[in-house]
Design a protein around this motif. Structure first.
Motif, mmCIF file in Angstrom:
data_model
loop_
_atom_site.group_PDB
_atom_site.id
_atom_site.type_symbol
_atom_site.label_atom_id
_atom_site.label_comp_id
_atom_site.label_asym_id
_atom_site.label_seq_id
_atom_site.Cartn_x
_atom_site.Cartn_y
_atom_site.Cartn_z
ATOM 1 N N PHE A 169 -37.702 -3.599 -49.931
ATOM 2 C CA PHE A 169 -36.723 -4.495 -49.323
ATOM 3 C C PHE A 169 -36.040 -3.816 -48.138
ATOM 4 O O PHE A 169 -35.778 -2.602 -48.162
ATOM 5 C CB PHE A 169 -35.649 -4.903 -50.341
ATOM 6 N N SER A 170 -35.752 -4.605 -47.113
ATOM 7 C CA SER A 170 -34.996 -4.089 -45.977
ATOM 8 C C SER A 170 -33.584 -3.755 -46.442
ATOM 9 O O SER A 170 -32.925 -4.560 -47.097
ATOM 10 C CB SER A 170 -34.946 -5.138 -44.857
ATOM 11 N N ALA A 171 -33.131 -2.552 -46.107
ATOM 12 C CA ALA A 171 -31.837 -2.070 -46.578
ATOM 13 C C ALA A 171 -31.115 -1.338 -45.459
ATOM 14 O O ALA A 171 -31.713 -0.987 -44.437
ATOM 15 C CB ALA A 171 -32.017 -1.140 -47.776
ATOM 16 N N MET A 172 -29.830 -1.102 -45.653
ATOM 17 C CA MET A 172 -29.086 -0.348 -44.645
ATOM 18 C C MET A 172 -27.965 0.438 -45.303
ATOM 19 O O MET A 172 -27.499 0.109 -46.400
ATOM 20 C CB MET A 172 -28.506 -1.277 -43.578
ATOM 21 N N LEU A 173 -27.560 1.491 -44.625
ATOM 22 C CA LEU A 173 -26.395 2.259 -45.051
ATOM 23 C C LEU A 173 -25.160 1.439 -44.713
ATOM 24 O O LEU A 173 -24.961 1.029 -43.567
ATOM 25 C CB LEU A 173 -26.363 3.608 -44.334
ATOM 26 N N ALA A 174 -24.344 1.170 -45.720
ATOM 27 C CA ALA A 174 -23.208 0.268 -45.530
ATOM 28 C C ALA A 174 -22.245 0.761 -44.464
ATOM 29 O O ALA A 174 -21.709 -0.029 -43.679
ATOM 30 C CB ALA A 174 -22.477 0.076 -46.858
ATOM 31 N N ALA A 175 -22.008 2.058 -44.391
ATOM 32 C CA ALA A 175 -21.026 2.596 -43.446
ATOM 33 C C ALA A 175 -21.601 2.738 -42.040
ATOM 34 O O ALA A 175 -20.936 2.463 -41.049
ATOM 35 C CB ALA A 175 -20.500 3.941 -43.947
ATOM 36 N N HIS A 176 -22.862 3.159 -41.934
ATOM 37 C CA HIS A 176 -23.452 3.452 -40.631
ATOM 38 C C HIS A 176 -24.280 2.306 -40.052
ATOM 39 O O HIS A 176 -24.646 2.333 -38.877
ATOM 40 C CB HIS A 176 -24.343 4.705 -40.734
ATOM 41 N N GLU A 178 -27.277 1.722 -40.343
ATOM 42 C CA GLU A 178 -28.631 2.146 -40.009
ATOM 43 C C GLU A 178 -29.604 1.517 -41.007
ATOM 44 O O GLU A 178 -29.407 1.580 -42.226
ATOM 45 C CB GLU A 178 -28.752 3.666 -40.050
ATOM 46 N N ILE A 179 -30.666 0.911 -40.494
ATOM 47 C CA ILE A 179 -31.577 0.130 -41.331
ATOM 48 C C ILE A 179 -32.805 0.949 -41.729
ATOM 49 O O ILE A 179 -33.329 1.750 -40.938
ATOM 50 C CB ILE A 179 -32.007 -1.153 -40.600
ATOM 51 N N GLY A 180 -33.259 0.725 -42.951
ATOM 52 C CA GLY A 180 -34.485 1.330 -43.451
ATOM 53 C C GLY A 180 -35.088 0.419 -44.499
ATOM 54 O O GLY A 180 -34.858 -0.794 -44.481
ATOM 55 N N TYR A 181 -35.852 1.010 -45.412
ATOM 56 C CA TYR A 181 -36.468 0.241 -46.494
ATOM 57 C C TYR A 181 -36.180 0.922 -47.822
ATOM 58 O O TYR A 181 -36.239 2.148 -47.924
ATOM 59 C CB TYR A 181 -37.984 0.138 -46.305
ATOM 60 N N LEU A 182 -35.877 0.099 -48.828
ATOM 61 C CA LEU A 182 -35.677 0.644 -50.174
ATOM 62 C C LEU A 182 -36.904 0.326 -51.017
ATOM 63 O O LEU A 182 -37.352 -0.817 -51.064
ATOM 64 C CB LEU A 182 -34.432 0.066 -50.828
ATOM 65 N N GLU A 183 -37.442 1.347 -51.656
ATOM 66 C CA GLU A 183 -38.562 1.159 -52.570
ATOM 67 C C GLU A 183 -38.355 2.033 -53.795
ATOM 68 O O GLU A 183 -37.438 2.870 -53.833
ATOM 69 C CB GLU A 183 -39.891 1.508 -51.888
ATOM 70 N N TRP A 184 -39.194 1.839 -54.802
ATOM 71 C CA TRP A 184 -39.066 2.625 -56.026
ATOM 72 C C TRP A 184 -39.733 3.978 -55.833
ATOM 73 O O TRP A 184 -40.819 4.079 -55.243
ATOM 74 C CB TRP A 184 -39.711 1.889 -57.187
ATOM 75 N N GLY A 185 -39.087 5.020 -56.326
ATOM 76 C CA GLY A 185 -39.623 6.368 -56.183
ATOM 77 C C GLY A 185 -40.882 6.581 -57.008
ATOM 78 O O GLY A 185 -41.196 5.822 -57.925
ATOM 79 N N LEU A 195 -34.683 5.394 -50.224
ATOM 80 C CA LEU A 195 -34.397 4.751 -48.946
ATOM 81 C C LEU A 195 -35.163 5.512 -47.875
ATOM 82 O O LEU A 195 -34.934 6.701 -47.663
ATOM 83 C CB LEU A 195 -32.896 4.770 -48.656
ATOM 84 N N ILE A 196 -36.086 4.819 -47.188
ATOM 85 C CA ILE A 196 -36.967 5.496 -46.236
ATOM 86 C C ILE A 196 -36.850 4.898 -44.837
ATOM 87 O O ILE A 196 -36.292 3.822 -44.647
ATOM 88 C CB ILE A 196 -38.442 5.412 -46.698
ATOM 89 N N ASP A 197 -37.390 5.633 -43.871
ATOM 90 C CA ASP A 197 -37.483 5.191 -42.475
ATOM 91 C C ASP A 197 -36.128 4.881 -41.844
ATOM 92 O O ASP A 197 -35.992 3.951 -41.049
ATOM 93 C CB ASP A 197 -38.396 3.950 -42.357
ATOM 94 N N SER A 213 -29.928 -5.684 -45.833
ATOM 95 C CA SER A 213 -29.657 -5.920 -44.415
ATOM 96 C C SER A 213 -29.896 -7.387 -44.078
ATOM 97 O O SER A 213 -30.359 -8.174 -44.905
ATOM 98 C CB SER A 213 -30.565 -5.040 -43.552
ATOM 99 N N ASP A 214 -29.608 -7.747 -42.835
ATOM 100 C CA ASP A 214 -29.857 -9.111 -42.367
ATOM 101 C C ASP A 214 -31.349 -9.428 -42.293
ATOM 102 O O ASP A 214 -31.722 -10.594 -42.142
ATOM 103 C CB ASP A 214 -29.250 -9.307 -40.968
ATOM 104 N N LEU A 215 -32.206 -8.411 -42.366
ATOM 105 C CA LEU A 215 -33.645 -8.615 -42.237
ATOM 106 C C LEU A 215 -34.330 -8.830 -43.580
ATOM 107 O O LEU A 215 -35.549 -9.010 -43.623
ATOM 108 C CB LEU A 215 -34.279 -7.403 -41.534
ATOM 109 N N SER A 216 -33.576 -8.801 -44.658
ATOM 110 C CA SER A 216 -34.166 -8.961 -45.986
ATOM 111 C C SER A 216 -34.155 -10.427 -46.400
ATOM 112 O O SER A 216 -33.582 -11.278 -45.719
ATOM 113 C CB SER A 216 -33.393 -8.130 -47.017
ATOM 114 N N LEU A 217 -34.792 -10.735 -47.550
ATOM 115 C CA LEU A 217 -34.771 -12.110 -48.047
ATOM 116 C C LEU A 217 -33.491 -12.422 -48.804
ATOM 117 O O LEU A 217 -33.336 -13.519 -49.339
ATOM 118 C CB LEU A 217 -36.007 -12.379 -48.922
ATOM 119 N N PHE A 218 -32.559 -11.456 -48.842
ATOM 120 C CA PHE A 218 -31.266 -11.640 -49.485
ATOM 121 C C PHE A 218 -30.170 -11.799 -48.432
ATOM 122 O O PHE A 218 -30.340 -11.369 -47.285
ATOM 123 C CB PHE A 218 -30.924 -10.420 -50.357
#
Length: 277
Positions: A169-176, A178-185, A195-197, A213-218
């Motif tokens: 899923f597209s994710a971001m650091l709430a404070a910064h 900055e967008i990346g992707y969250l996946e299972w380790g 959290l990668i990329d 993030s705004d780029l996710s399906l959520f």
């Protein structure tokens, strides 16, 4: 009847003693005010405790109905959140009160099957196409993101859990921001994600919240977890970091399926874009 008479005759002395004992006790209580008050108080206490235990039992038996009602009420309230709306600036000059229009709706569902100890985990919920569920919809709890719908029947649906090797899923650091992707380790820990990329410009901190993030399906801002370890392996030119997941998947009971009213339109436009490339 004959046997009953024989039994009474055989133990008549005991029954007479019992009758006289009860009668004596009643007379003793009735004509002595102190004993009468003590008896009434004791009886009231015993009765009160009995009522309290009965009420607790009734409350326990009705917990499922209470939980179902609470989940439905939460879904209704989520539908009214600003994160469920989008700003229609084009209509601003005409009707101010209709600037915000509904984009997301929430359907409450109960988890009827779940796994957390496999490489690819799935969740079964008790809502299906008859309830408005469709493939590709996001699924959350009050704590955060759960997964996405992958199979749908008339009365039930299968959710691909965040604890799945193909979930991203597209994710971001709430404070910064900055967008990346969250996946299972890869270590198959149901409490950790990756959290990668994330851009090297980011300066994340341990404990910083990771959200959609705004780029996710959520809707943006739904919790995914918190940064638990910086500089995870495999980052290359980007930052990778471990995330302590917000949801305890072993305790899932109720979830909310997110209906994005614009999902079909967006998918159609993006598919057309790919054809034109």
């Amino acid at each position: 009847m004959r046997n009953l008479l024989i039994f009474i005759t055989k133990y008549n002395a005991f029954f007479l003693f019992l009758i006289f004992e009860i009668a004596s006790f009643i007379i003793y209580i009735k004509y002595n005010s102190f004993q009468k008050a003590s008896f009434i108080n004791s009886t009231a206490e015993v009765t009160g405790n009995l009522y309290a235990r009965t009420d607790e039992l009734k409350g326990y038996l009705s917990l499922r109905d209470v939980n179902d009602n609470l989940v439905r009420e939460n879904a209704r309230l989520r539908n009214q959140l600003k994160t469920s709306l989008y700003l229609d600036t084009a209509g601003k000059k005409r009707v101010i009160d209709t600037n915000y229009k509904q984009q997301y709706e929430y359907i409450a569902a109960k988890v009827i099957n779940n796994s957390v100890n496999k490489r690819n985990n799935y969740i079964t919920i008790d809502r299906g196409s008859n309830n408005g569920i469709a493939k590709g919809m996001g699924v959350i709890t009050d704590a955060g993101v759960v997964g996405k719908v992958v199979f749908v029947g008339p009365h039930m649906a299968i959710v691909q859990s965040l604890l799945h090797k193909d979930t991203r899923f597209s994710a971001m650091l709430a404070a910064h921001k900055e967008i990346g992707y969250l996946e299972w380790g890869e270590d198959v820990d149901p409490h950790k994600g990756l959290l990668i990329d994330v851009s090297n410009n980011a300066r994340p901190k341990i404990g910083e919240q990771v959200v959609t993030s705004d780029l996710s399906l959520f809707p943006a801002g739904i919790p995914l977890g918190k940064v638990s370890k910086l500089n995870a392996k495999g980052g290359g030119f980007f930052l990778n970091m471990e995330v302590a997941l917000a949801v305890d998947f072993s305790k899932l009971q109720y979830v909310y399926v997110i209906v994005n009213r614009f999902a079909q339109e967006q998918a159609g436009l993006e598919a057309q874009e790919k054809k034109d490339e």
